[in-house]
Design a protein around this motif. Structure first.
Motif, mmCIF file in Angstrom:
data_model
loop_
_atom_site.group_PDB
_atom_site.id
_atom_site.type_symbol
_atom_site.label_atom_id
_atom_site.label_comp_id
_atom_site.label_asym_id
_atom_site.label_seq_id
_atom_site.Cartn_x
_atom_site.Cartn_y
_atom_site.Cartn_z
ATOM 1 N N UNK A 222 -0.906 -1.894 -18.677
ATOM 2 C CA UNK A 222 -1.652 -0.820 -17.687
ATOM 3 C C UNK A 222 -0.917 -0.011 -16.890
ATOM 4 N N UNK A 223 -1.429 1.145 -16.731
ATOM 5 C CA UNK A 223 -0.893 2.149 -15.742
ATOM 6 C C UNK A 223 -1.037 1.644 -14.131
ATOM 7 N N UNK A 224 -0.107 1.555 -13.650
ATOM 8 C CA UNK A 224 -0.101 0.797 -12.111
ATOM 9 C C UNK A 224 -0.819 1.896 -11.200
ATOM 10 N N UNK A 225 -0.609 3.231 -11.210
ATOM 11 C CA UNK A 225 -1.173 4.057 -10.157
ATOM 12 C C UNK A 225 -2.678 3.844 -10.636
ATOM 13 N N UNK A 226 -3.178 4.082 -11.524
ATOM 14 C CA UNK A 226 -4.538 4.121 -11.933
ATOM 15 C C UNK A 226 -5.246 2.803 -11.397
ATOM 16 N N UNK A 227 -4.455 1.627 -11.514
ATOM 17 C CA UNK A 227 -5.153 0.501 -11.362
ATOM 18 C C UNK A 227 -5.203 0.277 -9.973
ATOM 19 N N UNK A 228 -4.283 0.629 -9.116
ATOM 20 C CA UNK A 228 -4.202 0.648 -7.675
ATOM 21 C C UNK A 228 -5.297 1.419 -7.147
ATOM 22 N N UNK A 229 -5.428 2.722 -7.532
ATOM 23 C CA UNK A 229 -6.568 3.603 -7.287
ATOM 24 C C UNK A 229 -8.229 3.089 -7.527
ATOM 25 N N UNK A 230 -8.317 2.503 -8.715
ATOM 26 C CA UNK A 230 -9.486 1.750 -8.830
ATOM 27 C C UNK A 230 -9.768 0.726 -7.862
ATOM 28 N N UNK A 231 -8.744 -0.157 -7.608
ATOM 29 C CA UNK A 231 -8.787 -1.290 -6.886
ATOM 30 C C UNK A 231 -9.178 -0.651 -5.505
ATOM 31 N N UNK A 232 -8.583 0.344 -4.861
ATOM 32 C CA UNK A 232 -8.808 0.670 -3.657
ATOM 33 C C UNK A 232 -10.369 1.174 -3.759
ATOM 34 N N UNK A 233 -10.866 1.808 -4.595
ATOM 35 C CA UNK A 233 -12.122 2.543 -4.692
ATOM 36 C C UNK A 233 -13.351 1.325 -4.808
ATOM 37 N N UNK A 234 -12.913 0.246 -5.506
ATOM 38 C CA UNK A 234 -13.780 -0.735 -5.600
ATOM 39 C C UNK A 234 -13.795 -1.430 -4.336
ATOM 40 N N UNK A 235 -13.311 -1.379 -3.374
ATOM 41 C CA UNK A 235 -13.426 -1.891 -2.016
ATOM 42 C C UNK A 235 -14.766 -1.452 -1.537
#
Length: 403
Positions: free
Chosen positions: A270-283
């Protein structure tokens, strides 16, 4: 009267660093103070509690006999001063006061008898075995496993970081029972030094308590020397003009290797930055007291991250990723905050999320650029609205009849 002259900025920084070991309401009054003494062209400031001592050194001109003063009062009177402002510290003839002169300002602070200051860890000299660590060790190793330390009183032996040597490998491990971080680096003579410190056989490791770990992370930059002793059970970290000495945790760390399963070729890269961005937005899909779960699911040849909330709604975000040899038969469910914390410890651009097909199998996050860094996260029970694409079974080998 005797006194010294120091710069306000250097004195302020030294006081702030030693305050990490000074309790606001200690059971012993002398431990609410810091110990000041000059030697040569240096002023040493020490703060301590019953478990840890922090000593800072800074340049000074003059001589100052040992004295103990309230560090917070001394720090507060320095606030707002230019860093280069000269501050003069003097002790009275009786030693009952510390006089602070800043230009035309004149302060007089009460002190406590220096005889009451305990000689913390004085018996350690000559008993410590040293391990020298490079400038990146604190930020690249200690800082990455520290978030996984436990805070439970019942399992006190988890409230710190395990240091373990295997030949020229030095491992740092921390776990809170639901997550685990393990980072390994090559450190010449690591095992030799730990053996010299008295940690032998099955106890070729030690547990640095969480308070000491946080103090090191907050106040030391650059290369450090870690000195260890098993009798008494003590660790000392020196670097960046600071010396932090503390008691090690007297306990047996659980055998984490029993849960560190061999990674299976099942999962995703998995692409790290893309997953972190998605996790932040899912908040955004989170109500007070709502379900903290996010789901990772593979469908239509793509990886999706999903979150649902009964009051707000749901969201599904595609994340760049590829499958490994195969992928789980079921969606994977994780606590959003815990998953984000684990992914933040990855240093490369991508990581492998590997696990089994069972909803109770541990998930291992392995840094693609640094396979010696492994982080474990236990999945949670959950449901997903996304249709999950089952992995394609491997093709049966073609058998040709003999001609």
């Amino acid at each position: 009267m005797a006194g010294i002259t120091v710069e306000a900025g250097a004195l302020m920084r030294a006081l702030s660093r030693t305050l990490a070991a000074v309790d606001r309401r200690p059971t012993v009054p002398i431990l609410a103070t810091v110990y000041l003494v000059s030697s040569g062209c240096q002023l040493t400031i020490a703060g301590a509690n019953l478990e840890m001592e922090i000593r800072a050194q800074l340049p000074a001109v003059g001589e100052l006999p040992a004295t103990c003063v309230n560090p917070r009062v001394l720090r507060d009177l320095l606030k707002g001063l230019p860093a280069s402002e000269c501050v003069t510290l003097e002790t009275g003839e009786s030693g009952a006061t510390l006089r602070v002169q800043i230009g035309e300002e004149d302060w007089s602070l009460r002190t406590l008898p220096v005889e009451d200051w305990p000689a913390f860890f004085a018996e350690l000299e000559g008993q410590l075995a040293e391990v020298r660590l490079d400038a990146g060790w604190i930020g690249d190793v200690l800082a990455r496993v520290a978030p996984f330390m436990s805070t439970e009183d019942t399992r006190y032996y988890l409230n710190g970081v395990l240091l373990e040597a295997e030949g020229d490998k030095l491992l740092a491990v921390a776990t809170n029972g639901a997550q685990l971080g393990r980072v390994e680096r090559t450190v010449p003579e690591a095992a030799t030094a730990i053996s010299a410190a008295g940690f032998v056989g099955l106890k070729s490791s030690c547990i640095i308590p969480s308070d000491m770990v946080r103090a090191v992370l907050a106040h030391i930059r650059g290369p450090v020397t870690v000195a260890l002793s098993s009798a008494p059970l003590v660790c000392r970290v020196e670097g960046d003009g600071l010396t932090i000495t503390g008691k090690l945790i007297d306990g047996v760390y659980p055998d984490y290797r029993r849960i560190l399963e061999e990674p299976k070729d099942i999962g995703y890269e998995i692409d790290r930055l893309s997953l972190l961005s998605a996790l932040a937005r899912l908040k955004a899909i989170s109500s007070r007291g709502g379900d903290p779960i996010v789901s990772i699911c593979w469908r239509k040849g793509r990886l999706f991250l999903e979150r649902r909330d009964a009051e707000i709604g749901m969201a599904s975000i595609p994340v760049p990723g590829t499958t490994l040899g195969t992928w789980p038969n079921i969606p994977l469910h994780f606590d959003r905050a815990r998953l984000a914390m684990a992914v933040q410890q990855i240093r490369g651009s991508a990581f492998r999320l590997q696990g089994g097909n069972s909803p109770y199998s541990q998930a291992q996050l392995i840094d693609v650029s640094d396979p010696a860094s492994t982080f474990i996260l236990m999945p949670m029970r959950g449901e997903t609205a996304l249709p999950h694409e089952p992995p394609v079974p491997p093709a049966e080998p073609e058998v040709r009849a003999a001609e």
